[in-house]
Design a protein around this motif. Structure first.
Motif, PDB file in Angstrom:
ATOM      1  N   UNK A 164       0.895  -1.135  -0.014  1.00  0.00           N
ATOM      2  CA  UNK A 164       0.062   0.128  -0.105  1.00  0.00           C
ATOM      3  C   UNK A 164       0.728   0.985   0.102  1.00  0.00           C
ATOM      4  N   UNK A 165       2.102   1.105   0.765  1.00  0.00           N
ATOM      5  CA  UNK A 165       2.766   2.423   0.818  1.00  0.00           C
ATOM      6  C   UNK A 165       3.583   2.812  -0.273  1.00  0.00           C
ATOM      7  N   UNK A 166       3.873   1.444  -0.857  1.00  0.00           N
ATOM      8  CA  UNK A 166       4.620   1.710  -2.256  1.00  0.00           C
ATOM      9  C   UNK A 166       3.893   2.374  -3.260  1.00  0.00           C
ATOM     10  N   UNK A 167       2.620   1.685  -3.276  1.00  0.00           N
ATOM     11  CA  UNK A 167       1.673   2.299  -4.436  1.00  0.00           C
ATOM     12  C   UNK A 167       1.284   3.622  -4.322  1.00  0.00           C
ATOM     13  N   UNK A 168       1.631   4.110  -3.082  1.00  0.00           N
ATOM     14  CA  UNK A 168       1.401   5.681  -3.096  1.00  0.00           C
ATOM     15  C   UNK A 168       2.219   6.582  -4.125  1.00  0.00           C
ATOM     16  N   UNK A 169       3.205   6.077  -4.377  1.00  0.00           N
ATOM     17  CA  UNK A 169       4.029   6.658  -5.350  1.00  0.00           C
ATOM     18  C   UNK A 169       3.958   6.365  -7.058  1.00  0.00           C
ATOM     19  N   UNK A 170       3.116   5.473  -7.067  1.00  0.00           N
ATOM     20  CA  UNK A 170       2.569   5.201  -8.378  1.00  0.00           C
ATOM     21  C   UNK A 170       3.411   4.117  -9.080  1.00  0.00           C
ATOM     22  N   UNK A 171       4.370   3.818  -8.247  1.00  0.00           N
ATOM     23  CA  UNK A 171       5.501   2.872  -8.831  1.00  0.00           C
ATOM     24  C   UNK A 171       4.997   1.421  -9.118  1.00  0.00           C
ATOM     25  N   UNK A 172       4.085   0.953  -8.609  1.00  0.00           N
ATOM     26  CA  UNK A 172       3.504  -0.281  -8.680  1.00  0.00           C
ATOM     27  C   UNK A 172       1.703  -0.126  -9.017  1.00  0.00           C
ATOM     28  N   UNK A 173       1.245  -0.949  -9.671  1.00  0.00           N
ATOM     29  CA  UNK A 173      -0.106  -0.945 -10.047  1.00  0.00           C
ATOM     30  C   UNK A 173      -1.005  -1.538  -8.811  1.00  0.00           C
ATOM     31  N   UNK A 175      -4.852  -1.936  -7.041  1.00  0.00           N
ATOM     32  CA  UNK A 175      -6.498  -1.666  -7.137  1.00  0.00           C
ATOM     33  C   UNK A 175      -7.280  -1.601  -5.811  1.00  0.00           C
ATOM     34  N   UNK A 176      -6.414  -1.337  -4.759  1.00  0.00           N
ATOM     35  CA  UNK A 176      -7.034  -1.447  -3.394  1.00  0.00           C
ATOM     36  C   UNK A 176      -7.377   0.233  -3.046  1.00  0.00           C
ATOM     37  N   UNK A 177      -7.786   0.455  -1.872  1.00  0.00           N
ATOM     38  CA  UNK A 177      -7.984   1.838  -1.392  1.00  0.00           C
ATOM     39  C   UNK A 177      -6.830   2.532  -0.918  1.00  0.00           C
ATOM     40  N   UNK A 178      -6.176   3.489  -1.782  1.00  0.00           N
ATOM     41  CA  UNK A 178      -4.964   4.175  -1.237  1.00  0.00           C
ATOM     42  C   UNK A 178      -5.030   5.059  -0.166  1.00  0.00           C
ATOM     43  N   UNK A 179      -6.482   5.333   0.348  1.00  0.00           N
ATOM     44  CA  UNK A 179      -6.724   6.256   1.449  1.00  0.00           C
ATOM     45  C   UNK A 179      -6.607   5.471   2.665  1.00  0.00           C
ATOM     46  N   UNK A 180      -6.798   4.515   2.746  1.00  0.00           N
ATOM     47  CA  UNK A 180      -6.885   3.813   4.415  1.00  0.00           C
ATOM     48  C   UNK A 180      -5.842   2.479   4.241  1.00  0.00           C
ATOM     49  N   UNK A 181      -4.878   2.667   5.153  1.00  0.00           N
ATOM     50  CA  UNK A 181      -3.708   1.428   5.302  1.00  0.00           C
ATOM     51  C   UNK A 181      -4.357   0.392   5.745  1.00  0.00           C
ATOM     52  N   UNK A 182      -3.850  -0.814   4.889  1.00  0.00           N
ATOM     53  CA  UNK A 182      -4.323  -2.018   5.497  1.00  0.00           C
ATOM     54  C   UNK A 182      -4.280  -2.743   6.614  1.00  0.00           C
ATOM     55  N   UNK A 183      -3.378  -2.463   7.227  1.00  0.00           N
ATOM     56  CA  UNK A 183      -3.387  -2.739   8.636  1.00  0.00           C
ATOM     57  C   UNK A 183      -4.124  -1.994   9.535  1.00  0.00           C
TER      58      UNK A 183
END
Length: 213
Positions: A164-173, A175-183
């Protein structure tokens, strides 16, 4: 509240009806065009995957020096690079998560660099804390994960949290919720479950007391 729910349900029903009507009105030529477009997209994706694998994607590997890093940067648009130091326990934790994510996100190049052996690169990318992860997208350093602060500030964060944190940068694809951390979601679910169990136990306790009278 009930009126809001009814209104939302009606709106959703309208959208579904509209989509069904659109699909019903598709002719043979329209369907064939959609099919050809989809096949083209699949072919392009497969070609990308082949190219990514040729460039070392799908694996988590170490880059021996600055020269190799710059060579990787020329070949891969999206890079997740872990700057580590021998003997650092937290770096081993990062290794564990990135090894899993490298296999899952073939669209990015996952690698690691020994900060002490690559002083020029470490200085150039302003790496001051170990572990640090440089997140590169479209050949530009977009973001950094410095230590574990953004990962819950603990050592037992999940791989989902790192993803989730890596996805914040756009470096990976992603499909989850970028607003709420999974943990955070997992903790909320766990807390709600505990509340339900405690509530159920309290009810059972009250019921038992009543039966004993």
């Amino acid at each position: 509240m009930d009126q809001i729910l009814v209104s939302a349900a009606k709106q959703l029903e309208k959208q579904l009806d509209s989509e069904i009507e659109r699909l019903d009105n598709l002719g043979a030529d329209d369907i064939e065009a959609i099919r050809e477009r989809r096949l083209k997209e699949m072919k392009q994706r497969q070609e990308k995957i082949i190219k990514w694998k040729q460039n070392g994607h799908g694996e988590y590997s170490e880059l021996v020096d600055e020269k190799e890093f710059f060579e990787v940067s020329k070949k891969s648009e999206n890079i997740v690079c872990h700057f580590y130091r021998d003997g650092a326990e937290r770096c081993k934790i990062v290794d564990k998560h990135l090894r899993i994510l490298a296999a899952k996100h073939i669209e990015a190049r996952f690698c690691k660099v020994n900060a002490e052996k690559c002083p020029f690169l470490t200085t150039r990318l302003r790496i001051k804390v170990i572990p640090s992860i440089a997140l590169i997208a479209d050949n530009k350093t977009k973001d950094y994960i410095v230590g574990f602060t953004d990962l819950g500030n603990c050592d037992d964060f999940s791989t989902d949290m790192m993803e989730w944190r890596i996805a914040q940068s756009g470096a990976i694809e992603y499909n989850g919720d970028l607003l709420t951390p999974p943990d955070v979601k997992k903790r909320q679910t766990y807390e709600n479950k505990n509340k339900t169990i405690k509530s159920s136990r309290a009810y059972d306790s009250d019921s038992s007391d009543g039966l004993d009278d």
